[in-house]
Write a protein that holds these residues in place. Sequence first.
Motif, PDB file in Angstrom:
ATOM      1  N   THR A 290      -4.838   3.054  -7.582  1.00 12.12           N
ATOM      2  CA  THR A 290      -4.653   1.580  -7.993  1.00 12.12           C
ATOM      3  C   THR A 290      -3.230   1.453  -8.416  1.00 12.12           C
ATOM      4  O   THR A 290      -2.693   2.141  -9.364  1.00 12.12           O
ATOM      5  N   ASP A 291      -2.592   0.221  -7.954  1.00 12.66           N
ATOM      6  CA  ASP A 291      -1.272  -0.003  -8.358  1.00 12.66           C
ATOM      7  C   ASP A 291      -1.076  -0.750  -9.669  1.00 12.66           C
ATOM      8  O   ASP A 291      -2.198  -1.081 -10.316  1.00 12.66           O
TER       9      ASP A 291
ATOM     10  N   GLY B 128      -3.253  -3.527 -10.339  1.00 15.55           N
ATOM     11  CA  GLY B 128      -4.776  -3.377 -10.223  1.00 15.55           C
ATOM     12  C   GLY B 128      -5.183  -3.241  -8.856  1.00 15.55           C
ATOM     13  O   GLY B 128      -6.381  -3.534  -8.483  1.00 15.55           O
ATOM     14  N   ARG B 129      -4.478  -3.337  -7.696  1.00 16.07           N
ATOM     15  CA  ARG B 129      -4.788  -3.446  -6.353  1.00 16.07           C
ATOM     16  C   ARG B 129      -4.832  -1.701  -5.840  1.00 16.07           C
ATOM     17  O   ARG B 129      -4.166  -0.997  -6.205  1.00 16.07           O
ATOM     18  N   HIS B 130      -5.812  -1.800  -5.222  1.00 12.82           N
ATOM     19  CA  HIS B 130      -6.312  -0.572  -4.705  1.00 12.82           C
ATOM     20  C   HIS B 130      -5.271  -0.220  -3.426  1.00 12.82           C
ATOM     21  O   HIS B 130      -4.994  -0.945  -2.892  1.00 12.82           O
ATOM     22  N   TYR B 131      -4.916   1.006  -3.196  1.00 13.45           N
ATOM     23  CA  TYR B 131      -4.139   1.487  -2.121  1.00 13.45           C
ATOM     24  C   TYR B 131      -4.825   2.878  -1.731  1.00 13.45           C
ATOM     25  O   TYR B 131      -5.777   3.623  -2.350  1.00 13.45           O
ATOM     26  N   ASP B 132      -4.846   2.927  -0.393  1.00 17.60           N
ATOM     27  CA  ASP B 132      -5.300   4.253   0.144  1.00 17.60           C
ATOM     28  C   ASP B 132      -4.366   4.572   1.414  1.00 17.60           C
ATOM     29  O   ASP B 132      -3.866   3.724   2.444  1.00 17.60           O
TER      30      ASP B 132
ATOM     31  N   GLN C 277       0.641  -1.156   0.027  1.00 15.92           N
ATOM     32  CA  GLN C 277       0.081  -0.020  -0.009  1.00 15.92           C
ATOM     33  C   GLN C 277       0.896   1.217   0.013  1.00 15.92           C
ATOM     34  O   GLN C 277       0.820   2.314  -0.717  1.00 15.92           O
TER      35      GLN C 277
ATOM     36  N   SER D 208      -4.819   8.211  -2.889  1.00 16.63           N
ATOM     37  CA  SER D 208      -5.573   6.919  -3.010  1.00 16.63           C
ATOM     38  C   SER D 208      -5.369   6.685  -4.656  1.00 16.63           C
ATOM     39  O   SER D 208      -5.126   7.416  -5.259  1.00 16.63           O
TER      40      SER D 208
END
Length: 471
Positions: free
Chosen positions: A98-99, A102-106, A44, A96
């Motif tokens: 997307t890496d 395709g993973r969401h980060y916040d 993240q 925030s």
Amino acid sequence: MTRTTAEETADVFGPDSILRSLVNEPRWALAVTRATVLEAAHPQIGAALIGNSTFVTHPWRRLRNTLVSTQRILDPDQHVRSRETARLNRLHARISGTDPQGRHYDAMDAEARAWVVATLFESAVTMYRLTGEALDGPAMEQLYTEFRTILALLEGDSDRLPATLQEFWPYYDHMIHHRLESTEAVRVILYRLFANVPAPPLLRGHPAVWAVGRAVAGPAAAAITIASLPENLCRRFALPDLPGARTLMHGAYLTIGLSTRLLPDSWMNAGSFMRLLDPDHSGGAGPWESIWRKAGQAAAMLRLITPAPDEVGQTSLSADRFFAEVLDQTGDGHLAWPDLAAMAREIATRLDLDEQNEERLYNAYAAWWRELQTNLDADGDGRVTRQEYAASAPSLPSSGLIKIAGVLFDVTDVDDDQLIDAQEYQKLFRTAFHRDLTGSAGTYSRSAFVRQFLSFMSGQQRSTAYDSLLS
């Protein structure tokens, strides 16, 4: 859920606080550098750093802001602490995405924020040990309590970190073995940041001196940092174990530890080192002034034996250079919203804006970004390349910049007299203030201030003051 009251916080960060003392020592930078690598290995945090941070292009600015923010969080005044934690939470709430996988980060992710605090604590413990001043049991317990209190100030509770020091170490080992990854951010820090770190403000006028020093110090800093990391992490990430690196690391840490204990406090504090990096930061270089003079003398000598750069073609590259030096705040080669958000973030941090004025500033930058997208984003991919900018820069509209300039004038003019006086101007720009402030009786009218801002932000005229702020 454990809540931390203002009274408990004041007691934890009182005169006997280990952390309050530590953050005012230059060796704190060792712990922060090591912790940053461990933080960047969290997926993240690594994604947020690559997508939004200016730590590669503006490391000295990031160092200064981190120091100021930490000092505010540890301030004896509860109002100062609360204001700073609220500001940090607003800052993180805006980050925030997307890496590449395709993973969401916040940046408000609770686990990630706890890991930041955990890495700082463990790196501080490691730093004490390697500098020859290992913490005993009670001192380590106290330091852990202080770090958990910081998390409680940010999150409202400290439950994401284990309640006791004995429980912390299994948690830390689990994170090292099962949650961390060899992220792009880790590789950037170790192999790009150290090798290409730009000169600090003090040496920007002496590139030859800095180039010589960096050629030696950059690889050494990377080797020292890698050698200080957990061995099992280095094996997992296939980080190089260079011959002699551990000896170099132990020697560097011990030297800094001895310097901290033996040299005068006026030399070995964070303020003195910030003045060493940037003499105008608080009015002079203090005890390091003679070193600055010698650096200037060495730079003059090198300029005598170094050929002057070829000036041919500089005019045609002006838009391209302005893009690289000012607009591309994150250093990824294109212009997108995170670059403009970084500008707003830096100004808001400098002026310590409240929530309302901070929102006005971000909204003004957002309006300018929409304007840039409309006029420059030819392929509609949501970002502007250097080529797209250079091709259309002369014909750019300025309504968005005018809005930013107006808001910037309002938030800088704290006494609301429609003039920016010397003190207000210096708070915004800090460095080079005495060389750039012009106008009647040492003040700026709204129109004069807006003209200077537009001239700089359109790439028409360089400004030492705005360079110190944004480039």
